[in-house]
Design an enzyme around this catalytic site. Structure first.
Site, PDB file in Angstrom:
ATOM      1  N   HIS A  92       0.874  -1.163   0.000  1.00  0.00           N
ATOM      2  CA  HIS A  92       0.000   0.000   0.000  1.00  0.00           C
ATOM      3  C   HIS A  92       0.916   1.218   0.000  1.00  0.00           C
ATOM      4  O   HIS A  92       1.680   1.430   0.941  1.00  0.00           O
ATOM      5  CB  HIS A  92      -0.922  -0.005   1.218  1.00  0.00           C
ATOM      6  CG  HIS A  92      -1.964  -1.077   1.157  1.00  0.00           C
ATOM      7  ND1 HIS A  92      -2.408  -1.755   2.279  1.00  0.00           N
ATOM      8  CD2 HIS A  92      -2.649  -1.606   0.107  1.00  0.00           C
ATOM      9  CE1 HIS A  92      -3.333  -2.637   1.920  1.00  0.00           C
ATOM     10  NE2 HIS A  92      -3.489  -2.566   0.601  1.00  0.00           N
ATOM     11  N   HIS A 226       3.409  -3.631   6.439  1.00  0.00           N
ATOM     12  CA  HIS A 226       2.304  -2.683   6.283  1.00  0.00           C
ATOM     13  C   HIS A 226       2.340  -1.638   7.398  1.00  0.00           C
ATOM     14  O   HIS A 226       3.221  -1.646   8.252  1.00  0.00           O
ATOM     15  CB  HIS A 226       0.962  -3.418   6.323  1.00  0.00           C
ATOM     16  CG  HIS A 226       0.625  -4.144   5.064  1.00  0.00           C
ATOM     17  ND1 HIS A 226      -0.380  -3.742   4.209  1.00  0.00           N
ATOM     18  CD2 HIS A 226       1.159  -5.258   4.501  1.00  0.00           C
ATOM     19  CE1 HIS A 226      -0.455  -4.572   3.176  1.00  0.00           C
ATOM     20  NE2 HIS A 226       0.475  -5.508   3.342  1.00  0.00           N
ATOM     21  N   GLU A 320       2.211  -5.300  10.663  1.00  0.00           N
ATOM     22  CA  GLU A 320       1.724  -3.924  10.791  1.00  0.00           C
ATOM     23  C   GLU A 320       2.661  -3.216  11.763  1.00  0.00           C
ATOM     24  O   GLU A 320       2.772  -3.607  12.925  1.00  0.00           O
ATOM     25  CB  GLU A 320       0.287  -3.915  11.315  1.00  0.00           C
ATOM     26  CG  GLU A 320      -0.710  -4.655  10.432  1.00  0.00           C
ATOM     27  CD  GLU A 320      -1.181  -3.812   9.250  1.00  0.00           C
ATOM     28  OE1 GLU A 320      -0.862  -2.607   9.219  1.00  0.00           O
ATOM     29  OE2 GLU A 320      -1.869  -4.369   8.371  1.00  0.00           O
TER      30      GLU A 320
END
Length: 454
Positions: A92, A226, A320
Site C-alpha cells: 500500500h 504494512h 503492521e
C-alpha cells in the site's frame, strides 16, 4: 528477473556514489522518493559488492521498476540446500514505514557484515535474502507528493490503476476451503500458473510480477510490511464462512503463531500488553502477545499472505508496524530502533524445522517430490535440485517423501527449536523394484527347477 547494471540504472550519479560509499556509508533516516530509493540501494551494492545484487522483477503501471536488493555470499544464484527469504514492503503506497525499514536493513546488514558481526555473517552465508522496499512505487509517489506533514489516510494506498494490491491476488482461500470439505489438493493450488496469470486481465502489473517472482524462486519464508496498526498477522486472512471476524486457522497454525511471535517479541511496542489501541474505537480484541490471526481481526480476500502459502512453499505473515501510515520523518529512527532486532530475528526463523534432499538411488535429485508431515494437512515440494525446507515448531514428527513412480519413504524426526534438522530421502523407483522382484522370481524358479530336476 533482470539484473540491473548500476551504470545503466543511474548513469553519472554512480560516479559520485562510488567515492561516497566508503566515507559515508550510513543512510540517513529520511523518506526516499523513487530516485532516492534507487540511489540508496546502489549505495549498498557499491559498499558490499561481494554480498549484494540489485535486480528488478518488473515494472509498475506507470513504469517504475520493482527493485529488489539481494544479500547472499553468492548473489544471483540459488545455492542447493540454502533457503530463500524475502521481505516485501509498501504494498500500500501510503504505508511508508516498512519501505524505509528495508532500506535501513540493507545498510545495516552490509555494515555489520563488514564489521565482522558473526551473527550477520552466518546469516548471509546461510541464507539468500531478498528485500523489496516498494511493491507500489506509484502509490508512494502519490502519497509523498501531498503537501504538509499530515498525509491523507487513503491517498496512494492503491496502485496507479486504483487497484488495492492486497485484494488483487487470486483468491485461493475459497479453493482450499472447498477442498477441505470435498477433498482435493492442499498445496500449489494454481496449475499452469504462468498462463493463468498472464491471461488474467484483473491482475495489476505489480501483482503479476510478484506472482511470477514467487513461482520462480523457491522461497521458504516471507513477511509483508504494512502500516496502520502494530501487530504481526498470520494466516488465514480470509474467513471460511465469509464472516467479517472469525478465527481461521491454517493447517500450520502452530508454526505460524510461533513465527509471528518471533517478530513481535523483539518489538517492545508490539509485544506490550498494555499498549492502547491505535485509535479510540479500534477493536484489538484478537491481539495477544502482539500477534493475531488474520481472519479473527478482519477478513481479507485476495491477499498476498495467503496466496504465498497456498500457491507455493512460502510461508508469509503480515507485519503492521506503525499506527500512522505515513508518520513524520523525525520518527523514522525510532521505528528502526523498535524493529531492527525483530527484522533480523525473523529472517533467522527460516532455519527451523527440517530440510534436506530427495534423490533416487543413483543420487539424482527428484524435482517436485512431495514432503508430507503426519497430522499437518499441508504439503510442500522439492526444488529443482531436490532440496526442500519444511518449517516446523519443536517436536517429534513423521515426515514422508513421495513422488510419482517411486516408493514412499517415511522417517521419524525429532526437531529442535533451531537449527533445522537435516533429513535426506532416497526413493526407490517402482520400475527398479519390479525389476528386482522379477529377478528374485527368476532366481527362485531356477532354484526350484534344479531341485525338482525340471
Amino acid at each position: 528477473m533482470k539484473q540491473i547494471c548500476s551504470i545503466v540504472l543511474l548513469g553519472a550519479a554512480v560516479v559520485s556514489l562510488v567515492s561516497a560509499a566508503g566515507s559515508d556509508s550510513e543512510i540517513s533516516f529520511e523518506y526516499h522518493r523513487y530516485e532516492e530509493l534507487r540511489k540508496a540501494l546502489v549505495s549498498v551494492w557499491l559498499q558490499c559488492p561481494t554480498i549484494a545484487r540489485i535486480y528488478t522483477i518488473g515494472e509498475s503501471f506507470e513504469g517504475r521498476e520493482l527493485l529488489v536488493l539481494e544479500m547472499s555470499d553468492n548473489p544471483g544464484t540459488h545455492e542447493p540446500g540454502e533457503p530463500e527469504f524475502k521481505y516485501i514492503a509498501n504494498m500500500h503506497g501510503n504505508e511508508a514505514v516498512g519501505r524505509e525499514l528495508l532500506i535501513y536493513l540493507a545498510q545495516y546488514l552490509c555494515n555489520q557484515y563488514q564489521q565482522g558481526n558473526e551473527t550477520i555473517i552466518d546469516l548471509i552465508h546461510s541464507t539468500r535474502i531478498h528485500l523489496m522496499p516498494s511493491m507500489n512505487p506509484d502509490g508512494f509517489e502519490k502519497a509523498a507528493s501531498q503537501p504538509g506533514e499530515i498525509k491523507d489516510w487513503f491517498v496512494g494506498r492503491s496502485n496507479a490503476q486504483g487497484v488495492d494490491l492486497n485484494r488483487n491476488f487470486p483468491d485461493l482461500d475459497r479453493i482450499i476451503y472447498t477442498n477441505e470439505r470435498e477433498g482435493g489438493a492442499n498445496n500449489h493450488l494454481l496449475q499452469n500458473m504462468k498462463k493463468a496469470v498472464d491471461e488474467n486481465t484483473k491482475l495489476a502489473p505489480e501483482t503479476k510480477a510478484v506472482i511470477h517472482w514467487i513461482m520462480e524462486i523457491p522461497f521458504v519464508l516471507s513477511a509483508n510490511l504494512h502500516g496502520g496498526d502494530v501487530v504481526a498477522n498470520y494466516p488465514y486472512d480470509e474467513t471460511r464462512t465469509g464472516s467479517t471476524h472469525e478465527y481461521s486457522a491454517s493447517p500450520d497454525d502452530v508454526i505460524f503463531k510461533s513465527l509471528a511471535k518471533a517478530f513481535s517479541i523483539y518489538n517492545p511496542v508490539m509485544s506490550d500488553p498494555q499498549r492502547p489501541p491505535c485509535r479510540k474505537h479500534d477493536d484489538d480484541s484478537s491481539f495477544k502477545d502482539g500477534i493475531t490471526n488474520g481472519g479473527a481481526w478482519y477478513s481479507v480476500p485476495g491477499g498476498m499472505q495467503d496466496f504465498n502459502y497456498l500457491s507455493s512453499n512460502c510461508f508469509e505473515i503480515t507485519l503492521e508496524l506503525s499506527c500512522d501510515k505515513f508518520p513524520n520523518e523525525d520518527t523514522l529512527k525510532t521505528y528502526w530502533e523498535q524493529n531492527r532486532n525483530s527484522l533480523v530475528n525473523y529472517i533467522e526463523q527460516v532455519h527451523r524445522g527440517v530440510k534436506g534432499y530427495v534423490r533416487d538411488l543413483q543420487g539424482n535429485p527428484i524435482f517436485n517430490a512431495t514432503i508430507s508431515v503426519e497430522g499437518i494437512d499441508h504439503d510442500i515440494t522439492t526444488a529443482k535440485d531436490g532440496d526442500y525446507w519444511r518449517l516446523l515448531r519443536q517436536g517429534n514428527y513423521k515426515v514422508a517423501a513421495s513422488a510419482p513412480g517411486y516408493l514412499t519413504v517415511i522417517k521419524k524426526v525429532a526437531v529442535p527449536h533451531s537449527p533445522a534438522t537435516r533429513v535426506d530421502f532416497e526413493l526407490e523407483s517402482l520400475m527398479e523394484r519390479k525389476e528386482e522382484e522379477r529377478e528374485e522370481l527368476m532366481d527362485w524358479w531356477k532354484m526350484m527347477s534344479e531341485t525338482l530336476n525340471f
